[in-house]
Design an enzyme around this catalytic site. Structure first.
Site, PDB file in Angstrom:
ATOM      1  N   TYR A 119      11.271  61.195   5.811  1.00 54.19           N
ATOM      2  CA  TYR A 119      10.970  59.818   5.399  1.00 54.19           C
ATOM      3  C   TYR A 119      10.205  59.082   6.499  1.00 54.19           C
ATOM      4  O   TYR A 119       9.123  58.553   6.260  1.00 54.19           O
ATOM      5  CB  TYR A 119      12.288  59.124   5.080  1.00 54.19           C
ATOM      6  CG  TYR A 119      12.159  57.717   4.554  1.00 54.19           C
ATOM      7  CD1 TYR A 119      11.744  57.480   3.244  1.00 54.19           C
ATOM      8  CD2 TYR A 119      12.465  56.618   5.352  1.00 54.19           C
ATOM      9  CE1 TYR A 119      11.640  56.188   2.753  1.00 54.19           C
ATOM     10  CE2 TYR A 119      12.369  55.323   4.872  1.00 54.19           C
ATOM     11  CZ  TYR A 119      11.955  55.111   3.565  1.00 54.19           C
ATOM     12  OH  TYR A 119      11.859  53.821   3.086  1.00 54.19           O
ATOM     13  N   GLY A 156       6.994  60.842   7.219  1.00 54.68           N
ATOM     14  CA  GLY A 156       6.207  60.727   5.983  1.00 54.68           C
ATOM     15  C   GLY A 156       5.549  59.358   5.886  1.00 54.68           C
ATOM     16  O   GLY A 156       4.359  59.240   5.569  1.00 54.68           O
ATOM     17  N   ASN A 212      15.535  46.604   5.943  1.00 57.41           N
ATOM     18  CA  ASN A 212      16.616  46.768   4.954  1.00 57.41           C
ATOM     19  C   ASN A 212      16.657  45.634   3.925  1.00 57.41           C
ATOM     20  O   ASN A 212      16.876  44.476   4.277  1.00 57.41           O
ATOM     21  CB  ASN A 212      17.977  46.827   5.662  1.00 57.41           C
ATOM     22  CG  ASN A 212      18.089  48.041   6.563  1.00 57.41           C
ATOM     23  OD1 ASN A 212      17.326  48.158   7.534  1.00 57.41           O
ATOM     24  ND2 ASN A 212      18.995  48.944   6.246  1.00 57.41           N
ATOM     25  N   VAL A 264      24.047  50.904   2.552  1.00 57.38           N
ATOM     26  CA  VAL A 264      25.304  50.309   2.981  1.00 57.38           C
ATOM     27  C   VAL A 264      25.752  49.138   2.113  1.00 57.38           C
ATOM     28  O   VAL A 264      26.945  49.028   1.788  1.00 57.38           O
ATOM     29  CB  VAL A 264      25.233  49.933   4.483  1.00 57.38           C
ATOM     30  CG1 VAL A 264      24.259  48.802   4.752  1.00 57.38           C
ATOM     31  CG2 VAL A 264      26.595  49.625   5.020  1.00 57.38           C
ATOM     32  N   TYR A 299      30.308  54.104   8.832  1.00 55.74           N
ATOM     33  CA  TYR A 299      29.922  55.296   9.574  1.00 55.74           C
ATOM     34  C   TYR A 299      29.881  54.939  11.064  1.00 55.74           C
ATOM     35  O   TYR A 299      29.210  53.985  11.459  1.00 55.74           O
ATOM     36  CB  TYR A 299      28.547  55.804   9.120  1.00 55.74           C
ATOM     37  CG  TYR A 299      28.457  56.117   7.631  1.00 55.74           C
ATOM     38  CD1 TYR A 299      29.602  56.348   6.862  1.00 55.74           C
ATOM     39  CD2 TYR A 299      27.222  56.187   6.986  1.00 55.74           C
ATOM     40  CE1 TYR A 299      29.509  56.629   5.513  1.00 55.74           C
ATOM     41  CE2 TYR A 299      27.119  56.469   5.632  1.00 55.74           C
ATOM     42  CZ  TYR A 299      28.274  56.684   4.894  1.00 55.74           C
ATOM     43  OH  TYR A 299      28.174  56.950   3.551  1.00 55.74           O
ATOM     44  N   GLN A 352      26.643  49.414  15.138  1.00 55.69           N
ATOM     45  CA  GLN A 352      25.193  49.468  14.902  1.00 55.69           C
ATOM     46  C   GLN A 352      24.798  48.252  14.068  1.00 55.69           C
ATOM     47  O   GLN A 352      25.596  47.746  13.282  1.00 55.69           O
ATOM     48  CB  GLN A 352      24.785  50.775  14.204  1.00 55.69           C
ATOM     49  CG  GLN A 352      25.183  50.952  12.757  1.00 55.69           C
ATOM     50  CD  GLN A 352      26.552  51.596  12.579  1.00 55.69           C
ATOM     51  OE1 GLN A 352      27.466  51.346  13.346  1.00 55.69           O
ATOM     52  NE2 GLN A 352      26.710  52.397  11.528  1.00 55.69           N
ATOM     53  N   ASP A 360      20.995  58.081  13.317  1.00 57.41           N
ATOM     54  CA  ASP A 360      21.200  56.755  12.730  1.00 57.41           C
ATOM     55  C   ASP A 360      20.756  55.700  13.760  1.00 57.41           C
ATOM     56  O   ASP A 360      21.314  55.642  14.850  1.00 57.41           O
ATOM     57  CB  ASP A 360      22.694  56.593  12.417  1.00 57.41           C
ATOM     58  CG  ASP A 360      22.958  55.515  11.396  1.00 57.41           C
ATOM     59  OD1 ASP A 360      23.043  55.839  10.212  1.00 57.41           O
ATOM     60  OD2 ASP A 360      23.083  54.339  11.807  1.00 57.41           O
TER      61      ASP A 360
HETATM   62  P1  NAD Z   1      13.913  53.012  -5.100  1.00 51.05           P
HETATM   63  O1  NAD Z   1      14.379  54.382  -4.799  1.00 51.05           O
HETATM   64  O2  NAD Z   1      14.769  52.114  -5.926  1.00 51.05           O
HETATM   65  O3  NAD Z   1      12.473  53.036  -5.791  1.00 51.05           O
HETATM   66  C1  NAD Z   1      11.539  54.054  -5.592  1.00 51.05           C
HETATM   67  C2  NAD Z   1      10.875  54.351  -6.913  1.00 51.05           C
HETATM   68  O4  NAD Z   1       9.884  55.360  -6.721  1.00 51.05           O
HETATM   69  C3  NAD Z   1      11.850  54.885  -7.970  1.00 51.05           C
HETATM   70  O5  NAD Z   1      11.644  54.223  -9.186  1.00 51.05           O
HETATM   71  C4  NAD Z   1      11.503  56.367  -8.052  1.00 51.05           C
HETATM   72  O6  NAD Z   1      11.822  56.932  -9.302  1.00 51.05           O
HETATM   73  C5  NAD Z   1      10.014  56.332  -7.745  1.00 51.05           C
HETATM   74  N1  NAD Z   1       9.495  57.594  -7.221  1.00 51.05           N
HETATM   75  C6  NAD Z   1       9.997  58.343  -6.195  1.00 51.05           C
HETATM   76  N2  NAD Z   1       9.244  59.429  -5.995  1.00 51.05           N
HETATM   77  C7  NAD Z   1       8.231  59.374  -6.895  1.00 51.05           C
HETATM   78  C8  NAD Z   1       7.138  60.229  -7.192  1.00 51.05           C
HETATM   79  N3  NAD Z   1       6.918  61.364  -6.517  1.00 51.05           N
HETATM   80  N4  NAD Z   1       6.308  59.868  -8.209  1.00 51.05           N
HETATM   81  C9  NAD Z   1       6.506  58.743  -8.904  1.00 51.05           C
HETATM   82  N5  NAD Z   1       7.530  57.883  -8.670  1.00 51.05           N
HETATM   83  C10 NAD Z   1       8.383  58.210  -7.669  1.00 51.05           C
HETATM   84  O7  NAD Z   1      13.593  52.336  -3.679  1.00 51.05           O
HETATM   85  P2  NAD Z   1      13.249  50.841  -3.287  1.00 51.05           P
HETATM   86  O8  NAD Z   1      14.351  50.333  -2.443  1.00 51.05           O
HETATM   87  O9  NAD Z   1      12.833  50.068  -4.485  1.00 51.05           O
HETATM   88  O10 NAD Z   1      12.001  51.091  -2.331  1.00 51.05           O
HETATM   89  C11 NAD Z   1      10.671  50.934  -2.795  1.00 51.05           C
HETATM   90  C12 NAD Z   1       9.703  51.200  -1.652  1.00 51.05           C
HETATM   91  O11 NAD Z   1       9.970  50.328  -0.562  1.00 51.05           O
HETATM   92  C13 NAD Z   1       9.785  52.627  -1.097  1.00 51.05           C
HETATM   93  O12 NAD Z   1       8.485  53.071  -0.782  1.00 51.05           O
HETATM   94  C14 NAD Z   1      10.577  52.463   0.187  1.00 51.05           C
HETATM   95  O13 NAD Z   1      10.241  53.444   1.135  1.00 51.05           O
HETATM   96  C15 NAD Z   1      10.165  51.076   0.622  1.00 51.05           C
HETATM   97  N6  NAD Z   1      11.203  50.476   1.477  1.00 51.05           N
HETATM   98  C16 NAD Z   1      12.375  50.027   0.944  1.00 51.05           C
HETATM   99  C17 NAD Z   1      13.362  49.502   1.768  1.00 51.05           C
HETATM  100  C18 NAD Z   1      14.654  48.965   1.221  1.00 51.05           C
HETATM  101  O14 NAD Z   1      15.505  48.532   2.011  1.00 51.05           O
HETATM  102  N7  NAD Z   1      14.884  48.905  -0.071  1.00 51.05           N
HETATM  103  C19 NAD Z   1      13.159  49.456   3.146  1.00 51.05           C
HETATM  104  C20 NAD Z   1      11.968  49.963   3.659  1.00 51.05           C
HETATM  105  C21 NAD Z   1      10.988  50.459   2.814  1.00 51.05           C
HETATM  106  N1  UDP Z   2      26.449  52.906   6.595  1.00 49.59           N
HETATM  107  C1  UDP Z   2      27.830  52.785   6.637  1.00 49.59           C
HETATM  108  N2  UDP Z   2      28.535  53.043   5.498  1.00 49.59           N
HETATM  109  C2  UDP Z   2      27.952  53.389   4.322  1.00 49.59           C
HETATM  110  C3  UDP Z   2      26.533  53.510   4.286  1.00 49.59           C
HETATM  111  C4  UDP Z   2      25.815  53.266   5.444  1.00 49.59           C
HETATM  112  O1  UDP Z   2      28.410  52.460   7.674  1.00 49.59           O
HETATM  113  O2  UDP Z   2      28.678  53.593   3.345  1.00 49.59           O
HETATM  114  C5  UDP Z   2      25.687  52.592   7.806  1.00 49.59           C
HETATM  115  C6  UDP Z   2      24.637  53.621   8.208  1.00 49.59           C
HETATM  116  O3  UDP Z   2      25.198  54.624   9.021  1.00 49.59           O
HETATM  117  C7  UDP Z   2      23.646  52.749   8.966  1.00 49.59           C
HETATM  118  C8  UDP Z   2      23.737  51.398   8.245  1.00 49.59           C
HETATM  119  O4  UDP Z   2      24.979  51.395   7.566  1.00 49.59           O
HETATM  120  O5  UDP Z   2      24.046  52.583  10.304  1.00 49.59           O
HETATM  121  C9  UDP Z   2      22.610  51.158   7.243  1.00 49.59           C
HETATM  122  O6  UDP Z   2      22.532  52.314   6.427  1.00 49.59           O
HETATM  123  P1  UDP Z   2      21.586  52.388   5.152  1.00 49.59           P
HETATM  124  O7  UDP Z   2      21.699  53.765   4.608  1.00 49.59           O
HETATM  125  O8  UDP Z   2      21.857  51.245   4.256  1.00 49.59           O
HETATM  126  O9  UDP Z   2      20.117  52.117   5.719  1.00 49.59           O
HETATM  127  P2  UDP Z   2      19.310  52.649   6.985  1.00 49.59           P
HETATM  128  O10 UDP Z   2      20.188  53.494   7.866  1.00 49.59           O
HETATM  129  O11 UDP Z   2      18.209  53.418   6.405  1.00 49.59           O
HETATM  130  O12 UDP Z   2      18.940  51.403   7.675  1.00 49.59           O
END
Ligand code: NAD
Ligand code: UDP
Length: 322
Positions: A143, A146, A172, A185, A202, A207, A269
């Site tokens: 991720y 990527g 987040n 989380v 976790y 954190q 993490d």
């Molecule tokens: P989500 O998983 O709810 O939405 C992602 C969507 O993309 C889903 O509908 C899924 O079916 C679709 N998808 C995944 N792979 C695909 C593929 N190969 N082809 C077509 N569709 C595909 O996630 P989200 O929280 O809505 O996140 C949306 C975007 O924002 C993502 O790019 C994510 O990396 C970015 N983002 C989200 C957060 C967050 O906290 N929610 C934080 C940082 C970045």
């Molecule tokens: N986390 C936790 N309990 C859970 C899920 C996540 O303590 O049930 C922690 C995780 O280890 C991280 C933080 O919460 O430190 C945020 O995790 P999340 O998966 O939401 O997002 P990201 O790590 O990608 O910021």
């Protein structure tokens, strides 16, 4: 305008589509339904300005659009680690396909990148010029790396082919419509609390993360798309909380008697995370409006409605928590 939203059936994408449809745009939602659901966009399915295409972005597609919000990619560690090779393909081949589309039809292209490009940051709060501390071979790399490649691709298409890009780094984000099994989380704690199960922290919970409510985030995405600055720009809420503090907030709002259970901290993490949003303030005149407790209330109410009314917040039998 005709606007393409990749990942439009997901959490953030579906909220974005609601706003775009309300503004009267024509919207095409492209999604393979990996973590997205039709129910998130159900209310638009019969609308003449809305089109849903089930498509995997790792395959090319020909469309005519004016703007592309590129959000397709699973965002929760649970989901993006389930098939890491697919996650990389989505970020690299998928982003390349969507940039190729933007190049062909000369549409503006916004990449939803992530605070994960900073990895486990040594600079706090994170500014856009910080280059990050990412493990290239860890379980989060599919991720993190990527998305880093996706950013590189966006800037190379911009430099080489004049594609009109916008890059945002999302921190987040939480809110209504998150999946019950999303694994992140906020949704984990809310679902656990509503089911009277222990909240799983976790590690020791020291954190930190900074949680942005989804409506604020979507406003930032739209300002970025329609502004002049190409980015990258951090979008997130700078209010920083420890995970223990988050658990305590959910306890207070759902049921103070729910216990906390500690589980092992996953590999790589990040220790702490907080956006510096100076650039978003300057270039987009944007800052979050929804504070954590207000956003949590909306999220809890949404989960409660979807999961069936487990128990009202203020009428909880003590016997339930023994
Ligand atoms: P989500 O998983 O709810 O939405 C992602 C969507 O993309 C889903 O509908 C899924 O079916 C679709 N998808 C995944 N792979 C695909 C593929 N190969 N082809 C077509 N569709 C595909 O996630 P989200 O929280 O809505 O996140 C949306 C975007 O924002 C993502 O790019 C994510 O990396 C970015 N983002 C989200 C957060 C967050 O906290 N929610 C934080 C940082 C970045
Ligand atoms: N986390 C936790 N309990 C859970 C899920 C996540 O303590 O049930 C922690 C995780 O280890 C991280 C933080 O919460 O430190 C945020 O995790 P999340 O998966 O939401 O997002 P990201 O790590 O990608 O910021």
């Amino acid at each position: 305008m005709r606007i393409l939203v990749t990942g439009g059936a997901g959490f953030i994408g579906s909220h974005l589509i609601d706003r775009l449809m309300d503004q009267g745009h024509e919207v095409i939602c492209l999604d393979n339904f990996y973590t997205g659901h039709k129910r998130n966009i159900l209310k638009w399915l019969d609308h003449p300005y809305f089109e849903l295409i089930r498509h995997d972005i790792t395959e090319p597609i020909r469309l005519e659009v004016d703007q592309i919000y590129h959000l397709a990619c699973p965002a929760s560690p649970t989901h993006y680690q389930y098939n890491p090779v697919k996650t990389i393909k989505t970020n690299v081949m998928g982003t390349m396909n969507m940039l190729g589309l933007a190049k062909r039809v000369k549409s503006r292209f916004l990449l939803a990148s992530t605070s994960e490009v900073y990895g486990d940051p040594e600079v706090h709060p994170q500014t856009e010029d910080y280059r990050g501390n990412v493990n290239p071979i860890g379980i989060r790399s599919c991720y993190d790396e990527g998305k880093r490649v996706a950013e590189t691709l966006a800037f190379d298409y911009h430099r080489q082919n004049d594609v009109d890009i916008r890059v945002v780094r999302i921190f987040n984000t939480y809110g209504t419509r998150m999946l019950e099994n999303d694994g992140r989380v906020v949704s984990n704690f809310v679902v656990q609390a509503l089911q009277s199960k222990p909240l799983t922290i976790y590690g020791d919970g020291s954190q930190t993360r900074s949680f942005c409510y989804v409506s604020d985030l979507v406003e930032g995405l739209m300002r970025m798309m329609n502004g002049a600055y190409i980015g990258p720009v951090n979008l997130g809420n700078p209010d920083e909380y420890t995970i223990l503090e988050l658990a305590q907030a959910v306890q207070q709002m759902v049921n103070p008697n729910i216990p906390i259970k500690h589980e092992p901290l996953p590999q790589d993490d990040p220790r702490r995370r907080k956006p510096d949003i100076t650039k978003a303030r300057i270039h987009l005149d944007w800052q979050p409006e929804v504070a954590l407790l207000g956003g949590l209330k909306l999220t809890i109410d949404d989960f409660r409605a979807r999961m069936g009314d487990v128990l009202p917040t203020d009428v909880i039998e003590p016997a339930m928590h023994s």
